[in-house]
Structure formats: C-alpha cells, structure tokens
Enzyme design. Structure first.
Site, mmCIF file in Angstrom:
data_model
loop_
_atom_site.group_PDB
_atom_site.id
_atom_site.type_symbol
_atom_site.label_atom_id
_atom_site.label_comp_id
_atom_site.label_asym_id
_atom_site.label_seq_id
_atom_site.Cartn_x
_atom_site.Cartn_y
_atom_site.Cartn_z
ATOM 1 N N CYS A 166 0.813 -1.230 0.000
ATOM 2 C CA CYS A 166 0.000 0.000 0.000
ATOM 3 C C CYS A 166 0.840 1.271 0.000
ATOM 4 O O CYS A 166 0.328 2.352 -0.292
ATOM 5 C CB CYS A 166 -0.949 0.009 1.195
ATOM 6 N N HIS A 187 -3.335 7.521 3.362
ATOM 7 C CA HIS A 187 -3.723 6.247 2.757
ATOM 8 C C HIS A 187 -5.163 5.940 3.174
ATOM 9 O O HIS A 187 -5.535 6.138 4.334
ATOM 10 C CB HIS A 187 -2.779 5.158 3.237
ATOM 11 N N ASN A 206 -10.069 0.522 -0.088
ATOM 12 C CA ASN A 206 -8.605 0.531 -0.040
ATOM 13 C C ASN A 206 -8.059 0.102 -1.403
ATOM 14 O O ASN A 206 -8.159 -1.057 -1.772
ATOM 15 C CB ASN A 206 -8.143 -0.431 1.065
HETATM 16 O O1 UT7 Z 1 -3.846 -0.978 3.641
HETATM 17 C C1 UT7 Z 1 -3.035 -1.804 4.392
HETATM 18 C C2 UT7 Z 1 -3.252 -1.654 5.804
HETATM 19 N N1 UT7 Z 1 -4.485 -2.277 6.201
HETATM 20 C C3 UT7 Z 1 -5.174 -1.719 7.162
HETATM 21 O O2 UT7 Z 1 -4.823 -0.660 7.601
HETATM 22 C C4 UT7 Z 1 -6.347 -2.455 7.731
HETATM 23 C C5 UT7 Z 1 -6.305 -2.363 9.215
HETATM 24 N N2 UT7 Z 1 -7.389 -3.040 9.901
HETATM 25 C C6 UT7 Z 1 -8.667 -2.631 9.839
HETATM 26 O O3 UT7 Z 1 -9.000 -1.713 9.113
HETATM 27 C C7 UT7 Z 1 -9.675 -3.279 10.749
HETATM 28 O O4 UT7 Z 1 -8.994 -4.108 11.673
HETATM 29 C C8 UT7 Z 1 -10.720 -4.135 10.003
HETATM 30 C C9 UT7 Z 1 -11.677 -3.207 9.263
HETATM 31 C C10 UT7 Z 1 -10.042 -5.079 9.032
HETATM 32 C C11 UT7 Z 1 -11.546 -4.938 11.011
HETATM 33 O O5 UT7 Z 1 -12.142 -4.069 11.979
HETATM 34 P P1 UT7 Z 1 -12.023 -4.433 13.540
HETATM 35 O O6 UT7 Z 1 -12.778 -3.393 14.255
HETATM 36 O O7 UT7 Z 1 -10.555 -4.552 13.853
HETATM 37 O O8 UT7 Z 1 -12.778 -5.778 13.628
HETATM 38 P P2 UT7 Z 1 -12.240 -7.219 14.085
HETATM 39 O O9 UT7 Z 1 -11.319 -7.783 13.067
HETATM 40 O O10 UT7 Z 1 -11.750 -7.116 15.491
HETATM 41 O O11 UT7 Z 1 -13.573 -8.046 14.058
HETATM 42 C C12 UT7 Z 1 -14.689 -7.747 14.913
HETATM 43 C C13 UT7 Z 1 -15.817 -8.710 14.625
HETATM 44 C C14 UT7 Z 1 -15.370 -10.169 14.598
HETATM 45 O O12 UT7 Z 1 -16.394 -10.946 15.170
HETATM 46 P P3 UT7 Z 1 -16.285 -11.395 16.715
HETATM 47 O O13 UT7 Z 1 -15.008 -12.201 16.809
HETATM 48 O O14 UT7 Z 1 -16.242 -10.146 17.518
HETATM 49 O O15 UT7 Z 1 -17.527 -12.206 16.895
HETATM 50 C C15 UT7 Z 1 -15.287 -10.488 13.130
HETATM 51 O O16 UT7 Z 1 -15.495 -11.851 12.845
HETATM 52 O O17 UT7 Z 1 -16.364 -8.456 13.329
HETATM 53 C C16 UT7 Z 1 -16.410 -9.658 12.563
HETATM 54 N N3 UT7 Z 1 -16.223 -9.319 11.142
HETATM 55 C C17 UT7 Z 1 -17.259 -8.948 10.360
HETATM 56 N N4 UT7 Z 1 -18.593 -8.833 10.600
HETATM 57 C C18 UT7 Z 1 -19.358 -8.415 9.569
HETATM 58 C C19 UT7 Z 1 -15.083 -9.274 10.437
HETATM 59 N N5 UT7 Z 1 -15.353 -8.888 9.168
HETATM 60 C C20 UT7 Z 1 -16.695 -8.671 9.093
HETATM 61 C C21 UT7 Z 1 -17.567 -8.261 8.072
HETATM 62 N N6 UT7 Z 1 -18.872 -8.145 8.362
HETATM 63 N N7 UT7 Z 1 -17.118 -7.952 6.847
#
Ligand code: UT7
Length: 322
Positions: free
Chosen positions: A113, A249, A279
């Site tokens: 990225c 970004h 992204n």
């Molecule tokens: O460009 C390169 C750099 N990349 C980034 O900067 C990305 C950095 N990370 C992020 O942007 C965030 O971590 C994400 C958007 C990927 C995820 O957000 P989060 O607030 O960190 O969520 P999480 O991964 O902690 O997941 C929370 C919950 C989980 O369920 P449980 O374990 O709490 O029951 C996931 O399974 O959300 C669930 N989940 C979803 N639910 C609905 C994960 N993806 C989805 C989805 N829809 N698409």
C-alpha cells in the site's frame, strides 16, 4: 536548490461500482458493519480484462495532458503496484510504450500500500540530484483480483483504481521531504503467499488471496503513522499548524481520524475517499490527491502531508508544497 514540483495529477477508476449492499448478498456482512468499522460505502472493481496498466495509463494520460507535458519529454516512468499486469516486463514499461515515452527509465516499485509513496520518494531523489527533469509517478492496483469474495474479513475492504502525478525539476519549492520505512519482521500480518520463486499454486491455502490480521495491523498502523507524521514534519522543518491538507492512505476512516487527531487537524482538512474507493493500496493516495485537486480544494502554494502504510510492513510519507 532543485525541487521536484507536482505539475499536475490524474486518476482513473473502473466503471463497475460494488456497494456494501451488493456484498451483503455474497457474505455474512452488513452495510452498517462495513461503514462503522471502515468508513467504506462502495468500491470500484475492474472489468474482466481491465488491468492495472490500463487504469494507470488512463491516469497518466490525464496528468500529462493537464501538465502540458509530452510523453517524449519524460526521463522517468515509475509505478507503485503490487498487482502488476504480468510478472515481467514491469507494468511501467508497458505503460511507457503505450504513452510513447520509449527510452527513458521505467520500473515498478512493490511496497504494497505504500507503493506510490515509495515511487514518489525515489523519483524525488532522482529529480533533486539532477538526473531527471520530468517524471511520471503512478500508483495503481487491481487488488480485487486477489480478493477471496467468500471471505468477509477481507473482501469488503479493497477496490481498484489508479492515480498519477507529473513531476518537474524546479527552483520553486515542491516536495520538501520524503520518509520511507519498512520492517519485514511484520510480514506475516499482511501478505499474499503465492509467488514465482516459492511456486505459483497454493492449493492448501485456497490460492491467491490476501491474508490480513486486521486488528493487529490496525493497531500498529495507528502507532506507526503517529511517529511518521512527526518525523515528516521534522524532516521538512515544519509544525503541524502549517499544514493545509492531510492526504492519507485510504484503508480505514478510523485510522485516518486517529492521524488527523495526532496532528491537531480537523477532518475538514483531511481528504477522504475511502467511502467511495475503499482501499486501493498504491492507488489510494494519488487518487485522493487528484480528487482534491480537481474539486478545487487543494490550491497552489498549500502544504500537503501525504502518507501510507501497508504490507511489509512498509510506511512512507511526503511533505509537498503544491
Ligand atoms: O492498507 C493496508 C493496511 N491495512 C489496514 O490498515 C487495515 C487495518 N485493519 C482494519 O481496518 C480493521 O482491523 C478491520 C476493518 C479489518 C476490522 O475491523 P475491527 O474493528 O478490527 O474488527 P475485528 O477484526 O476485530 O472483528 C470484529 C468482529 C469479529 O467478530 P467477533 O469475533 O467479535 O464475533 C469479526 O469476525 O467483526 C467480525 N467481522 C465482520 N462482521 C461483519 C469481520 N469482518 C466482518 C464483516 N462483516 N465484513
């Protein structure tokens, strides 16, 4: 002192829009979850046969036209991408030929990225040392080609697109500082294991797809970008209150808001396109820059802070007097 000045910008997006509602039909997700966790509302997805090079070429044509620069005047064509058209030649070479800039140096930079920021940093140094007078710098991706549309953790996050800038050597201030970093120790948090030397197929892991430990990446990105913006201000000998615009970004609105807060900037001074583009990796910063230039928000003489963070990990920035 010779500076690299941005003469003009350009961008290109695929036509096809995929909304969060469309993704609700593919995986167990919701528009509410995607918007509240990422800020994304929709993304563009390349058509069959439409490549990273096609998008970058369109962005480049627009930037060259607005700069009033002929392709034959270019000394350098550099593309940040992690989704090249083919393994080789570099996609920058394919674009160079389509533009008719044959003969000048042309190469791709893979810094995930941070690809565009790395390409800009490299081009800036060629211009500053007098080896290059005019450069075309692009960031372009078709990241959706390596998205697993059945995996909700990643498929909602990415989109396709391209941006470009034309740089020219000038006595007037342009790029004031660039900072480039990487730490390969974090390679397992964000990667795609399929490759040439390790072998093309990865059947055990269901083929070509992005693996990301989202929560860990999020935390490290926020911390790293905090330090990066401080470093960039210092390198340019500036204070945060001298900034006109932050062009970050576009991975996650919450990461963007954290960086703006660190800089004491209101969100009015931040260019946000993640809602429309998601992204787009290397495409994200130059797409946001072009959108802001075209809408008339960014004006000549203003100070812009550009930054990116991505797989590697890589992180990089530029302070630009536009
Ligand atoms: O460009 C390169 C750099 N990349 C980034 O900067 C990305 C950095 N990370 C992020 O942007 C965030 O971590 C994400 C958007 C990927 C995820 O957000 P989060 O607030 O960190 O969520 P999480 O991964 O902690 O997941 C929370 C919950 C989980 O369920 P449980 O374990 O709490 O029951 C996931 O399974 O959300 C669930 N989940 C979803 N639910 C609905 C994960 N993806 C989805 C989805 N829809 N698409």
């Amino acid at each position: 002192m010779t500076y690299a000045r941005i003469l003009a910008t350009g961008s290109a997006l695929p036509e096809r829009v995929v909304t969060n509602a469309d993704l609700e039909k593919l995986v167990d997700t919701s528009d509410e979850w995607i918007r509240s966790r990422t800020g994304i509302r929709e993304r563009r997805v390349a058509a069959d046969g439409e490549t990273t090079g096609d998008l970058a070429y369109r962005a480049a044509l627009q930037a060259l036209q607005d700069a009033g620069v002929k392709a034959s005047e270019l000394d350098m064509v550099v593309l940040g991408t992690t989704t090249p058209d083919i393994i080789f030649p570099a996609t920058a070479c394919l674009i160079q030929d389509r533009l008719g800039a044959n003969g000048c140096m042309a190469f791709d930079v893979n810094a995930a990225c941070s690809g565009f920021m790395y390409a800009l940093g490299v081009a800036n140094n060629f211009v500053r040392t007098g080896q290059v007078k005019k450069a075309l710098v692009m960031g372009a991706e078709t990241l959706t080609r390596m998205v697993d549309w059945s995996e909700r953790e990643t498929c909602v996050l990415f989109g396709d697109g391209a941006g470009a800038v034309v740089l020219e050597a000038s006595d007037e201030p342009g790029i004031l500082a660039t900072c480039l970093h990487a730490d390969g120790g974090y390679k397992d948090l964000l990667y795609n294991p399929v490759g040439v030397s390790v072998g093309f197929s990865d059947e055990k892991n269901h083929g070509v797809r992005i693996r990301m430990s989202g929560r860990e990446v999020f935390k490290i990105a926020v911390k790293t970008l905090d330090a990066l913006v401080d470093e960039t201000l210092q390198a340019a000998n500036m204070h945060a209150d001298q900034l006109d615009w932050l062009i970050p970004h576009q991975a996650n609105l919450r990461i963007i808001e954290a960086t703006a807060k660190r800089l004491g900037m209101s969100m009015e001074q931040v260019i946000v396109t993640v809602d429309k583009h998601a992204n787009t990796s290397s495409g994200s910063v130059p797409l946001a820059l072009d959108a802001a230039v075209r809408s008339g928000r960014i004006k000549r003489g203003q100070n812009l802070l550009l930054e990116a963070f991505g797989g590697g990990f890589t992180w990089a920035s530029a302070m630009v007097r536009y």
